[in-house]
Design an enzyme around this catalytic site. Structure first.
Site, PDB file in Angstrom:
ATOM      1  N   ASP A 300     -18.932 -46.502 -82.377  1.00 44.00           N
ATOM      2  CA  ASP A 300     -18.352 -45.564 -81.553  1.00 44.00           C
ATOM      3  C   ASP A 300     -18.087 -46.290 -80.348  1.00 44.00           C
ATOM      4  O   ASP A 300     -18.707 -47.369 -80.025  1.00 44.00           O
ATOM      5  CB  ASP A 300     -19.182 -44.236 -81.470  1.00 44.00           C
TER       6      ASP A 300
HETATM    7  C1  BGC Z   1     -15.913 -40.354 -79.415  1.00 44.46           C
HETATM    8  C2  BGC Z   1     -15.320 -40.758 -80.841  1.00 44.46           C
HETATM    9  C3  BGC Z   1     -13.892 -41.447 -80.423  1.00 44.46           C
HETATM   10  C4  BGC Z   1     -14.036 -42.627 -79.643  1.00 44.46           C
HETATM   11  C5  BGC Z   1     -12.810 -43.174 -79.501  1.00 44.46           C
HETATM   12  C6  BGC Z   1     -15.946 -41.445 -78.221  1.00 44.46           C
HETATM   13  O1  BGC Z   1     -16.411 -41.085 -77.305  1.00 44.46           O
HETATM   14  O2  BGC Z   1     -17.317 -40.355 -79.686  1.00 44.46           O
HETATM   15  O3  BGC Z   1     -15.424 -39.699 -81.612  1.00 44.46           O
HETATM   16  O4  BGC Z   1     -13.246 -41.642 -81.790  1.00 44.46           O
HETATM   17  O5  BGC Z   1     -14.664 -42.230 -78.462  1.00 44.46           O
HETATM   18  O6  BGC Z   1     -11.724 -42.442 -78.481  1.00 44.46           O
END
Ligand code: BGC
Length: 806
Positions: A300
Site C-alpha cells: 500500500d
Molecule cells: C490506500 C489504498 C490506495 C492507495 C493509493 C492508500 O492510502 O490505503 O487503498 O489504493 O492509497 O491511492
C-alpha cells in the site's frame, strides 16, 4: 538498434508465448530479421520466444541500479516529488492516477499505470490546458454491491468499471477492497463487503473477473487485516493463526483461487509484530505456496514505513525484508528506498535470486498490460451505459429492513410526497479518500423522485434546497482546507416548527425522510452522533412521525449510509426503512425505482446491525492501547466476528446477518441432499416459490453446524448461497448448492491442519442467519485432514481467543 525500434518490436508481440515460431514475425511490415548492433537479435527482442524466456534475458542484462528502479514505483503525483522519486512521471499520461511502475526504456518496457478504485476509476476529471473532461462513473460502494449477493451482477459491474480503466489508459485498478468488517466503526467499511469471508470472497472474485475480462488488472487489497484506520500505518495487531486463516484470510483465498487477480496489495498494519509487507508467512508461505498465487504483490502507499514521521525524516522502510517476504513492488516509491535497494544489492544483503524473482513479476505485469501493446485508449468509455449498470446494481443492493402494513411500494403519482432530511437534497454518492470517484453528477433523492414523476411537496423542498446547498458548501470548504484525507462530517438537520410539519402532514400522502452518514480513509467513525443518531436527527424523526401518524399517513426512512448505524431505538417510530447504502451517482433514481415498486428490493445484510454498539464483540478492544495513541490491538474475539458471535452467544441484534425483506413472499420446500453421508462432496437442492403478488428475487442462504470435538466452533456458518432469478408470482425455482470438504473444515491450530471432523452435520437453509426455513442432517464417517499447512504468524505475546464453551 534504437530504443524506439526495440520498443515497437516488443509492442508487436503481445503475450508472445502464443505466437507460432514458424510464422514470419514482422515489424511494421518489415521482416523481423533486422539485426541489432551486434549483428543479431537479442533473445528478449525475439517475439517468437516465450515471455518467460524474454524476461529472463532482460533480467540477465539489468544492472543493480535498474533493478532497484523497477522494484519501487515512480512516485505519487502531488505527494512525493519532494522526496525525489525515480522519474518518468505518471502525471502526464493519466492525471490523478495513484502511481505507476518504472519505464525501462533500454528494454522497451513501458510504465504500468495504476489508479484507485474500488467504487469506480479514480482519476482527475479535468486536465490543465485541456477542455475535455475525464469523468468516471461512481458505482455503488462495497457494502451496497455485497448486499446484492448476486455474483453475476457484480461481474457486470466489474466489466463496466474495467471498460473505464482501459479506455482512460490505466492498466491496473487498485481494487477491490475486501477487508472483513471487524467492527462497525471502521472508517473504510463502506469500501469493504462483509463480516463474513465467504460472501466477501465471492463478491470480490466476481468483481475481479469482470474487470480483468477487459484485459486490465486489479489489485485485491488490503492484504490482510486492515481493519481500522486509526494509526493504520503502524498498528500492531495480535491475531491468532486460526482467526487469521478462518476469518481474515479466507476471503482473499477465495478471491485468489477464483479470479487470479493480477496484483495483490499488502496492507499497512503489522500482524503479531511483523509488517504485512515484510511478512514471508503471509506473502510467500500462504499466498504463493499454499494458494498458488502467481501474480505480483505491491505495498500500500508508504506501506512498511514507521509512520509519517519516518517518511518526513526520509527513513526508509525495511526494503530487504519486504523483498525477501515476496513484496515485489514498493509503492509509491521513494528515492531513499531505491538507494537502500542498490546498496543491498551491491553488498549482497539482498540476493540477486530474490531481487530477480521480484523483478520478474513486475516485468510479467508489464508484458500483459495494455500499455505494452500500446493500446490506443479512446478516453471515451461508455459512460451512458455504465451509469445504467450503476443504477441497476444500486437498486439491487438496497435492503428493505422494515415494511409495516405494506407502507412500500408507494406508487401514487398524484398525491403529494413530503421529502425530509438534508441528505435527501444532498445525496451521498460514496465515502471519501482514495475510494472516492470524480463523477460528473450525483442524482439526489429529490431529483430521482422528480424523474420518476412523483408529486413533490414543493413548499418543503423550497426550504430544504437552499439549506442543503449552504451546508454542503460549508462542508466542502472545511474539507478543502484540510486536504485529501479530511474526514467528512454529516450535515446538520434543519430545524422546523411543529406547526409547519403538521401542515405538510395534512397536505401530503407520505413522508420520505433520509438519514445520511459519510466516512472515509484515514479515520474511524465514533459512537456519538455517528453510529448513534444525533439529537437533531432524533428530533426530526419524532416530529415527522408524530405529525404524519396523527393524520394516518406513513413515514419511510431511507438510509444513505456506508456502514452500520444504530436502528433499535427509533425503528418502531417509522413504518418502513429502506437501507439504500451509498449507491453511487444514480442514487436518487435507484431509490425512486425501489420506493415506487419498479424494482422489488432483493438485497440482504452482509453484516449484523446490533441493538447497541457495545454489543459488538470487538467493542471491548477496538483500536487498541494506549487509548490516546494506539500501538497494539489484540483480537480477543478470535473467530467470533459478526453473526458468528451474535448467533452463538445468543446476543439479540436489531437486524441480523442475512436479513432483508421483499415486496413479495417466498416459500422454501423440498430440501434434498445428494447423500446422507458425505464423501467428497454433497449437493443440496431446495425449491423456492414466489407466493406473493409481485415478481421478485430471493437470496437463499446455507448455514452449516459442524461437530465440535476438536475445537470450539460457531453455532452455524454461512457455507453457500444463491440468488434466484426474478420469479413471477406462483413461479418456482430449484436452487442447487454444493459442499466440498473445505466447507466442512475448521482450522485446528494444534495440528496445523484444516480438519473436517467426523460426526453429524446440520444444514439449515435460511432466509437469514436466524430465519431457518428448512433443515437436514448428514454424516461424515471419518475425520478428513483437508490440508496440512506450515504454522505461521507466531504469536508475539500470549492471549487466548474467545470461546463459546468452557
Ligand atoms: C490506500 C489504498 C490506495 C492507495 C493509493 C492508500 O492510502 O490505503 O487503498 O489504493 O492509497 O491511492
Amino acid at each position: 538498434m534504437k530504443n524506439s525500434k526495440i520498443f515497437a518490436l516488443l509492442l508487436a508481440s503481445l503475450l508472445s508465448s502464443s505466437i507460432n515460431a514458424q510464422n514470419t514475425i514482422t515489424n511494421n511490415g518489415k521482416p523481423f530479421t533486422d539485426t541489432n548492433k551486434n549483428g543479431k537479435l537479442d533473445i528478449w527482442e525475439d517475439t517468437r520466444l516465450s515471455v518467460d524466456k524474454r524476461i529472463d534475458a532482460i533480467i540477465k542484462q539489468m544492472t543493480n541500479e535498474e533493478k532497484a528502479s523497477l522494484l519501487i514505483g515512480i512516485g505519487m503525483p502531488g505527494f512525493t516529488e519532494n522526496f525525489q522519486t525515480v522519474g518518468n512521471s505518471v502525471k502526464n499520461k493519466v492525471p490523478g492516477a495513484a502511481g505507476g511502475t518504472f519505464a525501462l526504456e533500454r528494454f522497451g518496457i513501458p510504465s504500468v499505470i495504476v489508479a484507485d478504485g474500488p467504487a469506480g476509476l479514480r482519476i482527475n476529471a479535468t486536465r490543465e490546458n485541456d477542455s475535455k473532461t475525464y469523468y468516471a462513473t461512481a458505482f455503488p460502494v462495497g457494502t451496497s454491491l455485497a448486499s446484492t449477493w448476486n455474483t453475476d451482477l457484480i461481474k457486470q459491474v466489474g466489466k463496466a468499471m474495467g471498460n473505464e480503466v482501459k479506455e482512460y489508459g490505466v492498466d491496473v485498478l487498485l481494487a477491490p477492497a475486501l477487508n472483513i468488517h471487524r467492527n462497525p466503526l471502521c472508517g473504510r467499511n463502506f469500501e469493504y463487503y462483509s463480516e463474513d469471508p465467504l460472501i466477501s470472497g465471492k463478491i470480490a472474485a466476481a468483481y475481479v473477473n469482470g474487470i480483468q475480462e477487459n484485459g486490465v488488472g486489479t489489485s485485491i487489497k488490503h492484504f490482510a487485516a486492515n481493519n481500522q484506520e486509526t494509526n493504520r500505518l503502524t498498528i500492531d495487531e495480535q491475531i491468532s493463526e486460526r482467526a487469521m486463516r478462518e476469518i481474515y484470510l479466507k476471503n482473499f483465498e477465495i478471491a485468489v483461487k477464483e479470479s487470479q487477480p493480477w496484483t495483490v496489495m499488502s496492507s499497512y498494519n503489522k500482524i503479531n509484530g511483523v509488517y504485512t509487507s515484510a511478512s514471508k508467512d503471509l506473502l510467500t508461505t500462504i499466498l504463493r505456496d499454499e494458494w498458488g498465487y502467481k501474480g505480483l504483490v505491491m505495498t500500500d502507499w508508504f506501506g512498511g514505513f514507521e509512520g509519517f514521521e519516518a517518511i518526513m525524516k526520509k527513513q526508509s522502510s525495511d526494503v530487504v525484508a519486504q523483498m525477501n517476504a515476496g513484496n515485489d513492488l514498493l509503492m509509491p516509491g521513494l528515492s531513499i528506498q531505491k538507494k537502500e535497494l542498490v546498496d543491498a544489492l551491491n553488498s549482497g544483503k539482498l540476493s540477486q535470486e530474490v531481487a530477480n524473482k521480484n523483478v520478474k513479476r513486475i516485468l510479467e505485469l508489464a508484458f500483459k498490460s495494455p500499455v505494452f501493446t500500446d493500446y490506443k485508449y479512446s478516453n471515451q468509455p461508455n459512460l451512458t451505459q455504465n451509469s445504467q449498470v450503476a443504477r441497476n446494481a444500486a437498486s439491487e443492493g438496497m435492503v428493505l429492513l422494515k415494511n409495516e402494513k405494506n407502507a412500500l411500494p408507494f406508487s401514487s403519482k398524484n398525491e403529494l410526497v413530503s421529502v425530509f432530511g438534508v441528505t435527501s437534497y444532498d445525496f451521498i454518492t460514496g465515502g471519501t479518500g482514495s475510494g472516492s470517484v470524480n463523477n460528473k453528477h450525483t442524482v439526489s433523492l429529490l431529483e430521482g423522485l422528480n424523474n420518476a414523476g412523483f408529486k413533490i411537496d414543493q413548499e418543503l423542498a423550497n426550504l430544504y434546497v437552499p439549506f442543503a446547498e449552504k451546508e454542503a458548501l460549508a462542508e466542502k470548504e472545511r474539507r478543502k482546507s484540510q486536504g485529501i484525507l479530511a474526514l467528512p462530517q454529516r450535515l446538520p438537520e434543519m430545524e422546523m416548527m411543529e406547526g409547519f410539519i403538521n401542515k405538510q402532514a395534512e397536505n401530503s400522502a407520505i413522508a420520505f425522510l433520509t438519514l445520511g452518514r459519510n466516512s472515509g480513509e484515514g479515520g474511524d467513525r465514533v459512537v456519538e452522533n455517528d453510529f448513534n443518531l444525533g439529537k437533531d436527527e432524533i428530533a426530526l424523526i419524532d416530529k415527522v412521525s408524530k405529525a404524519f401518524h396523527e393524520k394516518g399517513k406513513k413515514v419511510v426512512v431511507i438510509l444513505n449510509i456506508g456502514g452500520v448505524i444504530e436502528t433499535a431505538s427509533w425503528k418502531d417510530k417509522v413504518d418502513a426503512i429502506l437501507l439504500a447504502w451509498q449507491p453511487g451517482q444514480e442514487g436518487g433514481n435507484s431509490v425512486a425505482d425501489v420506493l415506487a415498486g419498479k424494482v422489488n428490493p432483493s438485497g440482504k445484510l452482509t453484516m449484523t446491525f446490533p441493538m447497541k454498539y457495545e454489543d459488538t464483540p470487538s467493542a471491548k478492544n477496538w483500536l487498541g492501547t494506549p487509548a490516546e495513541n494506539p500501538k497494539e490491538v489484540t483480537y480477543e474475539e478470535g473467530i467470533y466476528v459478526g453473526y458468528r458471535y451474535f448467533n452463538t452467544f445468543k446476543v439479540k441484534s436489531s437486524y441480523e446477518f442475512g436479513f432483508g425483506k421483499s415486496y413479495t413472499d417466498f416459500s422454501y420446500s423440498d430440501l434434498k441432499l445428494s447423500s446422507a453421508t458425505f464423501k467428497n462432496n454433497l449437493k443440496v437442492t431446495v425449491k423456492i416459490t414466489n407466493t406473493g403478488k409481485v415478481s421478485g428475487k430471493e437470496i437463499v442462504e446455507l448455514y452449516l453446524s459442524a461437530p465440535q470435538k476438536l475445537v470450539d466452533k460457531p453455532n452455524a456458518e454461512l457455507k453457500a448461497f444463491a440468488k434466484t432469478k426474478e420469479l413471477k408470482p406462483g413461479e418456482s425455482q430449484i436452487i442447487t448448492m454444493e459442499l466440498k470438504p473445505d466447507d466442512l473444515a475448521s482450522f485446528v491450530t494444534a495440528q496445523s491442519s484444516w480438519i473436517a471432523e467426523a460426526g453429524t452435520y446440520k444444514i439449515a437453509i435460511g432466509a437469514s442467519s436466524l430465519d431457518e426455513k428448512q433443515n437436514a442432517e448428514f454424516q461424515l464417517n471419518q475425520d478428513i485432514i483437508v490440508k496440512k499447512v506450515e504454522p505461521v504468524f507466531k504469536a508475539k505475546k500470549k492471549f487466548s481467543d474467545l470461546k463459546s464453551k468452557k
